[in-house]
Motif scaffolding. Structure first.
Motif, PDB file in Angstrom:
ATOM      1  N   ALA A 157       1.013  -1.205   0.015  1.00  0.00           N
ATOM      2  CA  ALA A 157       0.097   0.061   0.003  1.00  0.00           C
ATOM      3  C   ALA A 157       0.851   1.089  -0.036  1.00  0.00           C
ATOM      4  O   ALA A 157       1.770   1.413   1.008  1.00  0.00           O
ATOM      5  N   GLN A 158       0.561   2.115  -0.944  1.00  0.00           N
ATOM      6  CA  GLN A 158       1.137   3.553  -0.809  1.00  0.00           C
ATOM      7  C   GLN A 158       0.047   4.460  -0.220  1.00  0.00           C
ATOM      8  O   GLN A 158      -0.025   4.649   0.969  1.00  0.00           O
ATOM      9  N   CYS A 159      -0.747   4.952  -1.319  1.00  0.00           N
ATOM     10  CA  CYS A 159      -1.825   5.770  -0.805  1.00  0.00           C
ATOM     11  C   CYS A 159      -2.832   4.940  -0.139  1.00  0.00           C
ATOM     12  O   CYS A 159      -3.409   5.417   0.883  1.00  0.00           O
ATOM     13  N   GLY A 160      -2.930   3.553  -0.514  1.00  0.00           N
ATOM     14  CA  GLY A 160      -3.833   2.801   0.111  1.00  0.00           C
ATOM     15  C   GLY A 160      -5.458   2.837  -0.370  1.00  0.00           C
ATOM     16  O   GLY A 160      -5.844   1.900   0.093  1.00  0.00           O
ATOM     17  N   PHE A 161      -5.579   3.783  -1.308  1.00  0.00           N
ATOM     18  CA  PHE A 161      -7.196   3.676  -1.657  1.00  0.00           C
ATOM     19  C   PHE A 161      -7.450   2.556  -2.400  1.00  0.00           C
ATOM     20  O   PHE A 161      -8.626   2.095  -1.975  1.00  0.00           O
ATOM     21  N   CYS A 162      -6.894   1.791  -3.183  1.00  0.00           N
ATOM     22  CA  CYS A 162      -7.122   0.542  -3.916  1.00  0.00           C
ATOM     23  C   CYS A 162      -7.057  -0.791  -2.950  1.00  0.00           C
ATOM     24  O   CYS A 162      -7.798  -1.759  -3.558  1.00  0.00           O
ATOM     25  N   CYS A 173      -4.698   0.069  -9.216  1.00  0.00           N
ATOM     26  CA  CYS A 173      -3.884   0.635  -8.292  1.00  0.00           C
ATOM     27  C   CYS A 173      -2.762   1.550  -9.176  1.00  0.00           C
ATOM     28  O   CYS A 173      -2.417   1.308 -10.302  1.00  0.00           O
ATOM     29  N   ARG A 174      -2.883   2.900  -8.616  1.00  0.00           N
ATOM     30  CA  ARG A 174      -2.171   3.812  -9.478  1.00  0.00           C
ATOM     31  C   ARG A 174      -0.608   4.064  -8.787  1.00  0.00           C
ATOM     32  O   ARG A 174       0.152   4.714  -9.407  1.00  0.00           O
ATOM     33  N   CYS A 175      -0.492   3.609  -7.585  1.00  0.00           N
ATOM     34  CA  CYS A 175       0.717   4.022  -6.932  1.00  0.00           C
ATOM     35  C   CYS A 175       1.956   2.831  -6.790  1.00  0.00           C
ATOM     36  O   CYS A 175       2.922   3.276  -7.165  1.00  0.00           O
ATOM     37  N   THR A 176       1.612   1.816  -6.658  1.00  0.00           N
ATOM     38  CA  THR A 176       2.280   0.728  -6.286  1.00  0.00           C
ATOM     39  C   THR A 176       2.887  -0.265  -7.147  1.00  0.00           C
ATOM     40  O   THR A 176       3.590  -1.085  -7.022  1.00  0.00           O
TER      41      THR A 176
HETATM   42  S1  FES Z   1      -1.944   2.145  -3.357  1.00  0.00           S
HETATM   43 FE1  FES Z   1      -2.670   4.122  -4.057  1.00  0.00          FE
HETATM   44  S2  FES Z   1      -3.904   3.406  -5.388  1.00  0.00           S
HETATM   45 FE2  FES Z   1      -2.964   1.442  -4.796  1.00  0.00          FE
END
Ligand code: FES
Ligand code: FES
Lengths: 282, 173
Positions: free
Chosen positions: B100-105, B139-142
């Protein structure tokens, strides 16, 4: 917000202090209490804030060691190491808590102040805009292997191999994750993400129309670091925020050119664009 | 609009809730039942952030009118994971991998992983199948490797999967 700041800052401070990371608390920054440290740009948090904290932690450690030396070891040098202060002449040890309790009782909470300084070899003239505007840069090298379907001209990236110099790597798991995420975005920019403007409105303003890579679009990725600690700071870290997104789209464009003989200079590289160029070639 | 009453088995517990029948399952979970773990990303079935399990199958709760979910249905949200052996294992694996980065997904992604791994006896743990199982979650971050997992992680999962299914409180029937 997910960049790992709250993990790596305590890590850096714990390292500078030579104490366990769970002794370090990292409160939310509040502009009421901290000075303006400039904008959120150029992947600078680890290098600038990290170095500032690292040097501050080293100062605080020296301050506590000086107290331990004078209050417990009769002036013999003290060394803080995880849970103990050690008298380096006699190897006698005193638990961290005992020294800290007495220090706080006698002298109150200990504070140190530290400000980031540009390494002396870095010069920048704000009037003439001459010099090095950044003290250091991270570097990356991306290799993309692609397959182009000769019938449909669909492009599939089969494998990405990449190497990165981000200075000293503070947290390999997070750094790798950042790079994997950046490469995934770069892949999207290279091949599928397209935002145009039509009649003054974005033509891909929803996720149904703005297509981003899923687990089925991402190739095997090999990510490795070449660690050359930055010599301008004691910490040696550089940034890893933005650099992972920069190189892959050009690498994919080069690979597509090597496969098809035509060069597309505009992202995303779509089968339609390939067709119109190839049509011109044939 | 008239309200309707439903009793579901939610995260292993009987829960009765009253709502206008066309309210989205996502809103009933988040607002009527205060389970804020499930996230709303796109509101149109594309991103998977709102994924929950309905009778063990992953569904996008933004596209389901809660009135469609009959009495007695089994629902599982991300909050239910910690009550199962397999869910806890999955949480640890996500943490270990830094998934998880931002964790939203992540709430939706975890439910996709859980649904797949705690599913049928003959779960295919090869990479292509694991990717397919997570393809509905963006997922956009990780990146995705951390979610569908390394080969070694999948081996471990396979070893502990029997345990998982024995202990789970909800899942496919
Ligand atoms: S951790 Fe940010 S969208 Fe998956
Ligand atoms: S919010 Fe339901 S799929 Fe995106």
């Amino acid at each position: 917000m997910g960049q790992g700041t709250f993990t790596i800052m305590p890590q850096i401070v714990a390292d500078g202090l030579s104490v366990n990371m769970n002794r370090v608390r990292c409160p939310n920054p509040d502009t009421k209490f901290v000075p303006d440290s400039g904008p959120t740009v150029a992947s600078r948090t680890t290098m600038v804030v990290g170095s500032t904290l690292f040097d501050a932690a080293i100062k605080l450690k020296a301050q506590m060691e000086a107290y331990a030396s004078e209050a417990f070891f009769g002036g013999a040098p003290a060394e803080l190491n995880e849970h103990f202060f050690k008298n380096t002449y006699t190897n006698e040890t005193i638990p961290f808590e005992r020294v800290a309790d007495r220090l706080i009782k006698e002298k109150g909470p200990q504070r140190v102040y530290n400000q980031f300084k540009l390494p002396p070899q870095i010069r920048w003239d704000q009037r003439t805009f001459v010099g090095d505007s950044y003290p250091s840069y991270s570097w990356g090298c991306n290799v993309a292997e692609v397959e182009v379907n000769p019938l449909t001209l669909e492009i599939k990236v089969k494998k990405v191999t990449s190497f990165w110099d981000i200075g000293r790597v503070i947290n390999p798991v997070l750094a790798k994750g950042q790079i994997e995420g950046g490469l995934t975005q770069a892949l999207g920019f290279a091949l599928m993400e397209k935002m145009g403007i039509k009649d003054g409105l974005f033509d891909a303003s929803r996720m149904q129309t703005y297509v981003v890579p899923t687990a089925l679009d991402t190739p095997e990725m090999s990510i490795d670091f070449l660690e050359f600690p930055f010599t301008g700071t004691a910490l040696g870290a550089k940034g890893v925020g933005e650099v992972p997104i920069d190189g892959l789209a050009p690498a994919i464009a080069n690979a597509v050119e090597s496969a098809t003989g035509v060069r597309i200079n505009e992202l995303p590289i779509t089968p339609e664009k390939l067709l119109s160029k190839l049509g011109a070639v044939v | 609009m008239n309200k309707i009453v439903r009793t579901w088995k939610l995260n292993g517990e009987q829960r009765t809730v009253e709502f206008p029948p066309m309210r989205r399952l996502l809103d009933v979970l988040r607002d009527n039942l205060s389970l804020k773990g499930t996230k709303e990303g796109c509101s149109e079935g594309e991103c998977g952030a709102c994924t929950v399990l309905l009778n063990g199958k992953p569904v996008t709760s933004c596209l389901i009118a809660a009135g469609q979910v009959p009495d007695g249905a089994e629902l599982m949200t991300v909050e239910g994971l910690e009550h199962t052996e397999g869910g806890r294992l999955l949480q640890h694996q996500y943490i270990e991998k830094g998934a998880a980065q931002c964790g939203f997904c992540i709430p939706g992604m975890l439910m996709a992983s859980y649904a797949y791994l705690a599913g049928a006896d003959d779960v295919d743990l090869r990479e292509a199948a694991m990717r397919e199982a997570h393809a509905g979650n963006i997922c956009r971050c990780t990146g995705y490797e951390k979610n569908y997992g390394s080969r070694e992680r999948r081996r471990r999962t396979m070893a502990e999967r029997r345990e998982t299914r024995k202990n789970r409180t909800t899942g496919p029937r």
